[in-house]
Design an enzyme around this catalytic site. Structure first.
Site, mmCIF file in Angstrom:
data_model
loop_
_atom_site.group_PDB
_atom_site.id
_atom_site.type_symbol
_atom_site.label_atom_id
_atom_site.label_comp_id
_atom_site.label_asym_id
_atom_site.label_seq_id
_atom_site.Cartn_x
_atom_site.Cartn_y
_atom_site.Cartn_z
ATOM 1 N N GLY A 8 0.818 -1.222 0.000
ATOM 2 C CA GLY A 8 0.000 0.000 0.000
ATOM 3 C C GLY A 8 0.843 1.259 0.000
ATOM 4 N N GLY A 9 0.627 2.122 -0.976
ATOM 5 C CA GLY A 9 1.408 3.348 -1.115
ATOM 6 C C GLY A 9 0.670 4.586 -0.633
ATOM 7 N N GLY A 10 -0.286 4.418 0.288
ATOM 8 C CA GLY A 10 -0.977 5.572 0.882
ATOM 9 C C GLY A 10 -0.169 6.135 2.049
ATOM 10 N N ALA A 124 -0.796 10.900 9.727
ATOM 11 C CA ALA A 124 0.027 10.888 8.525
ATOM 12 C C ALA A 124 -0.761 11.502 7.383
ATOM 13 C CB ALA A 124 0.420 9.458 8.171
ATOM 14 N N LYS A 179 -12.447 1.510 18.527
ATOM 15 C CA LYS A 179 -12.122 2.648 17.660
ATOM 16 C C LYS A 179 -13.392 3.164 16.970
ATOM 17 C CE LYS A 179 -8.739 4.418 14.438
ATOM 18 N NZ LYS A 179 -7.875 4.142 13.287
ATOM 19 N N ASN A 183 -15.106 6.946 17.072
ATOM 20 C CA ASN A 183 -15.387 7.646 15.817
ATOM 21 C C ASN A 183 -16.872 7.894 15.612
ATOM 22 O OD1 ASN A 183 -12.714 7.761 15.087
ATOM 23 N ND2 ASN A 183 -12.772 5.894 13.877
ATOM 24 N N ASN A 187 -16.915 12.115 16.357
ATOM 25 C CA ASN A 187 -16.894 12.700 15.013
ATOM 26 C C ASN A 187 -18.220 13.342 14.595
ATOM 27 O OD1 ASN A 187 -14.234 12.333 14.471
ATOM 28 N ND2 ASN A 187 -14.467 10.507 13.220
ATOM 29 N N SER A 245 -11.666 14.632 12.705
ATOM 30 C CA SER A 245 -11.422 14.530 11.260
ATOM 31 C C SER A 245 -12.710 14.787 10.477
ATOM 32 C CB SER A 245 -10.881 13.144 10.920
ATOM 33 O OG SER A 245 -11.824 12.158 11.279
ATOM 34 N N GLU A 257 -16.096 10.175 6.276
ATOM 35 C CA GLU A 257 -16.101 8.704 6.335
ATOM 36 C C GLU A 257 -17.377 8.186 7.002
ATOM 37 O OE1 GLU A 257 -12.235 6.652 6.399
ATOM 38 O OE2 GLU A 257 -11.601 8.280 7.715
#
Lengths: 291, 291
Positions: A8-10, A124, A179, A183, A187, A245, A257
């Site tokens: 994964g390149g995220g 990140a 989690k 959220n 949120n 977020s 999300e």
């Protein structure tokens, strides 16, 4: 020192590759050919310090069993395709995804594998094709999941280093549920009422709203309300001056999300959940700019 | 003339109330107290002709069995709460929702009821609390669904009038599947490549893309590919100069319905669906403004 694959390149894939590179042998596997070329040439740039990490990179089609651990940091909806490849490799797997929808994929397709679940508290943000800004340092929580859940996670203890501290937990499913619990309460309320996290503690009306919403969420997830409410109070207090977020997404006119959080709970619920539905609809209306 | 209840104060609920009011006795049930007061006082204003319809309006908590048909025009995620009330009423039910997620709710909770599924091809946009613009005239397709699916839908034939023409279909599930089929192919491709519907026919590369995507969608929905591809070609040709709703949402920086369309298919699929996943991710990235 472990021989680790990261898929994964995220933002999380890039950050994890940098954090683990110092003490382990890391190969990063990605899907995008353009990103592959840039990382092969320039490595990964970790900001804000602008440190450059030269990382072994490969196209995902070349993943092999030649690793001691595979960390899967792709979005949940990509697992469906990836799982077919992973199934053929007899290597322990560590999954880092938001939400809980990946649990059913693991349970059904990878029942015979050694599998772990992780939640990442690091912040990140991806910058371009090969940059990542480390916006906040936090824990990585890892727990075994599935048939191997009673084994001692030795491989995880070998993974942990000074630059990659890990909190080993007992129960992967519970880790994710807790989690989702946070959220699903902090949120939506902060996004709908346009307040910082601490308002859940200081505004009596929002305190009441949060409690009612938390009661429904705890019921859907079959968690103990008092325990979970205490966790929400602790986290809202520790992050009282932060924007959630979801609030940031709404402020910046982005999609949130909410489907993966409240939408997931709506699908899961078997008893009435009017508060969850109200907040789901309110966020959907804010997202779409409805009246 | 039927005694009809319509549940839902959104665009479709308001439009349906106006279209049916001329020939039937209609009561509109809504959740929002403020909207209730405005409609009670001013009726519904139907634009662009600006005609005023005085409609009987009630709060949804007061719904009773005193109707010959109940039309449910709320969003799919509201059904979960509503179904508990509907369960207690021995009245035929007609469901108008996007997507297919409501089928499982109906199948599980309302198995003993007489139930119908509808898709609406009318265009409607809500204006304020009690206004609705009729943006396009189309068919209303209705089919029986569930255990009563073999009964002749006499009540639906009584519902149809000159101002509310109905096409009666055989199979409710197929009706919805065919709508998802169109939405899952035309919407994502036109949104990602920023083209009008007709480009699927005139641009050779997009034609190929659409075909490949359609093949995956047909497989997930267990529909015949050739039949469905012919339907897509017909609709893209008939609407060649139109922008799809997903393209318009992306153009205006709004969230799209991709979770209810491609997200639904990803959850449903049991074989690899790389094209669907690629388009899902592309739309998600466009929604969130990722690089």
């Amino acid at each position: 020192m472990l021989n680790i694959a990261i898929i994964g390149g995220g933002a999380i894939g890039l950050l994890t590759a940098c954090l683990l590179e110092k003490d382990h042998h890391v190969t990063l596997y990605i899907r995008d050919k353009q990103q592959y070329k840039v990382i092969e040439k320039e490595g990964i740039i970790c900001l804000p310090v602008k440190k450059r990490y030269p990382i072994s990179v490969q196209m995902i089609s070349r993943i092999s069993a030649n690793h001691e651990l595979i960390i899967i940091a792709v979005k949940a909806y990509h697992l469906q395709v990836l799982v077919k490849q992973l199934k053929q490799l007899n290597v322990p797997l560590l999954f880092i995804q938001n939400g809980m929808s990946h649990l059913s994929v693991i349970k059904e397709a990878l029942a015979e594998h050694i599998t772990f679940i992780a939640t990442v508290e690091h912040g990140a943000r991806k910058e371009g094709l090969n940059g990542v800004t480390h916006t906040g340092i936090g824990n990585v929580n890892v727990a075994p999941y599935g048939l191997n859940a009673k084994q001692k996670p030795l491989i995880i203890q070998r993974l942990a280093t000074h630059s990659f501290p890990i909190k080993v937990m007992q129960d992967g499913e519970r880790l994710l549920k807790e989690k989702v619990m946070i959220n699903a309460v902090i949120n939506p309320i902060t996004a709908v009422y346009q307040v910082r996290n601490g308002a859940i503690l200081t505004d009596p009306r929002l305190h009441e709203e949060a409690k009612n919403l938390a009661a429904e969420v705890a019921r859907v997830l079959a968690l103990n309300f008092n325990e979970q409410w205490q966790r929400i109070v602790n986290i809202a207090s520790r992050t009282s001056r932060n924007d959630s977020s979801m609030k940031v997404d709404i402020d910046q006119g982005r999609c949130t999300e909410v489907d993966g959080i409240l939408g997931y709970l709506i699908n899961l619920a078997s008893s009435p959940i009017p508060k969850i539905i109200d907040y789901y609809q309110a966020i959907k209306e804010m997202e779409r700019g409805d009246q």
